[in-house]
Write a protein that holds these residues in place. Structure first.
Motif, short mmCIF file in Angstrom:
data_model
loop_
_atom_site.label_atom_id
_atom_site.label_comp_id
_atom_site.label_asym_id
_atom_site.label_seq_id
_atom_site.Cartn_x
_atom_site.Cartn_y
_atom_site.Cartn_z
N ARG A 1 0.84 -1.21 0.00
CA ARG A 1 0.00 0.00 0.00
C ARG A 1 0.87 1.26 0.00
NH1 ARG A 1 -2.29 -3.32 3.60
NH2 ARG A 1 -1.56 -2.14 5.41
N ASN A 2 1.95 1.23 0.77
CA ASN A 2 2.86 2.38 0.81
C ASN A 2 3.51 2.62 -0.54
OD1 ASN A 2 2.34 2.93 3.51
ND2 ASN A 2 4.01 1.65 4.24
N ARG A 3 3.94 1.55 -1.18
CA ARG A 3 4.55 1.70 -2.52
C ARG A 3 3.56 2.30 -3.50
NH1 ARG A 3 8.05 -3.52 -4.52
NH2 ARG A 3 9.65 -3.46 -2.90
N GLN A 4 2.34 1.77 -3.51
CA GLN A 4 1.34 2.26 -4.46
C GLN A 4 1.10 3.75 -4.30
OE1 GLN A 4 -1.84 -0.54 -3.68
NE2 GLN A 4 -1.52 -1.49 -5.66
N ALA A 5 1.15 4.22 -3.06
CA ALA A 5 0.90 5.64 -2.80
C ALA A 5 2.02 6.52 -3.36
CB ALA A 5 0.74 5.87 -1.29
N GLU A 6 3.23 5.98 -3.45
CA GLU A 6 4.37 6.79 -3.88
C GLU A 6 4.90 6.48 -5.28
OE1 GLU A 6 7.48 7.43 -1.04
OE2 GLU A 6 6.06 7.47 0.63
N TYR A 7 4.45 5.39 -5.86
CA TYR A 7 4.90 5.04 -7.21
C TYR A 7 4.44 6.09 -8.21
CZ TYR A 7 6.76 0.23 -7.17
OH TYR A 7 7.54 -0.88 -7.01
N PRO A 8 5.17 6.21 -9.32
CA PRO A 8 4.70 7.09 -10.39
C PRO A 8 3.33 6.60 -10.91
CG PRO A 8 6.97 6.38 -10.77
CD PRO A 8 6.44 5.58 -9.63
N THR B 1 13.93 11.41 -18.75
CA THR B 1 12.61 11.23 -18.15
C THR B 1 12.43 9.79 -17.68
OG1 THR B 1 11.72 12.93 -19.62
CG2 THR B 1 10.13 11.53 -18.51
N LEU B 2 12.80 8.84 -18.53
CA LEU B 2 12.70 7.43 -18.17
C LEU B 2 13.67 7.07 -17.06
CD1 LEU B 2 11.33 4.74 -18.67
CD2 LEU B 2 12.95 4.32 -20.53
N THR B 3 14.87 7.61 -17.12
CA THR B 3 15.88 7.36 -16.09
C THR B 3 15.39 7.88 -14.73
OG1 THR B 3 17.64 7.51 -17.73
CG2 THR B 3 18.29 7.76 -15.43
N GLU B 4 14.81 9.07 -14.73
CA GLU B 4 14.29 9.66 -13.49
C GLU B 4 13.13 8.84 -12.93
OE1 GLU B 4 13.36 13.66 -14.62
OE2 GLU B 4 15.48 14.18 -14.90
N LEU B 5 12.26 8.35 -13.81
CA LEU B 5 11.14 7.53 -13.37
C LEU B 5 11.65 6.23 -12.74
CD1 LEU B 5 7.73 7.04 -14.49
CD2 LEU B 5 9.10 4.99 -14.78
N GLN B 6 12.62 5.60 -13.37
CA GLN B 6 13.19 4.37 -12.83
C GLN B 6 13.85 4.63 -11.48
OE1 GLN B 6 11.89 1.86 -13.81
NE2 GLN B 6 12.99 0.84 -15.45
N ALA B 7 14.50 5.77 -11.33
CA ALA B 7 15.13 6.12 -10.06
C ALA B 7 14.07 6.31 -8.97
CB ALA B 7 15.96 7.40 -10.22
N LYS B 8 12.94 6.92 -9.33
CA LYS B 8 11.85 7.11 -8.36
C LYS B 8 11.28 5.76 -7.94
CE LYS B 8 7.49 9.59 -7.70
NZ LYS B 8 6.50 10.51 -8.26
N ARG B 9 11.09 4.86 -8.89
CA ARG B 9 10.57 3.52 -8.57
C ARG B 9 11.54 2.77 -7.67
NH1 ARG B 9 10.14 -0.14 -12.24
NH2 ARG B 9 8.40 -1.19 -11.25
N THR B 10 12.82 2.84 -7.99
CA THR B 10 13.83 2.14 -7.19
C THR B 10 13.89 2.71 -5.77
OG1 THR B 10 15.13 1.64 -9.16
CG2 THR B 10 16.29 1.55 -7.05
N ALA B 11 13.82 4.03 -5.65
CA ALA B 11 13.85 4.66 -4.32
C ALA B 11 12.63 4.23 -3.50
CB ALA B 11 13.89 6.17 -4.46
N THR B 12 11.47 4.13 -4.14
CA THR B 12 10.25 3.71 -3.44
C THR B 12 10.36 2.26 -3.00
OG1 THR B 12 8.94 5.30 -4.71
CG2 THR B 12 7.74 3.52 -3.64
N LYS B 13 10.89 1.41 -3.88
CA LYS B 13 11.08 0.00 -3.51
C LYS B 13 12.05 -0.15 -2.34
CE LYS B 13 10.17 -2.30 -7.91
NZ LYS B 13 10.75 -3.18 -8.93
#
Length: 102
Positions: A60-67, A82-94
């Motif tokens: 639930r926490n991941r879903q709230a912060e994922y792109p 843009t894609l690199t930044e999105l992947q970085a955001k996903r990795t940070a959330t994980k």
């Protein structure tokens, strides 16, 4: 949670629950010949349902912060940074919310 527990015990149960606080004060009405489930069985299943819910807090926490889906589509179409930044955001959330037991 009472209704969810009942339906986990008997997915075909025809029942209504009037919540007035906890199981002791809630009104459970069994419909169309559904065999009533003993309160102790419902309470035990409620503990299991709560444990399942608690175990998935990371999800639930991941879903709230994922792109968002829209952000993902734009990143795929735009590519590059843009894609690199999105992947970085996903990795940070994980990393922030690791899978339970992982």
């Amino acid at each position: 949670m009472i209704l969810e527990a009942i339906l986990k015990i008997n997915p075909n149960a025809e029942v209504s629950v009037e919540h007035t606080g906890d199981i002791d004060t809630s009104i459970i009405t069994w419909h169309n010949g559904t065999t009533p489930i003993p309160k102790a069985d419902i309470e035990a299943k409620m503990v299991e349902v709560q444990a399942e819910y608690d175990a998935e807090e990371w999800k639930r926490n991941r879903q709230a912060e994922y792109p968002t889906h829209e952000e993902c589509i734009h990143a795929l179409l735009d590519g590059g940074d843009t894609l690199t930044e999105l992947q970085a955001k996903r990795t940070a959330t994980k990393t922030k919310y690791p899978k339970s037991g992982a």
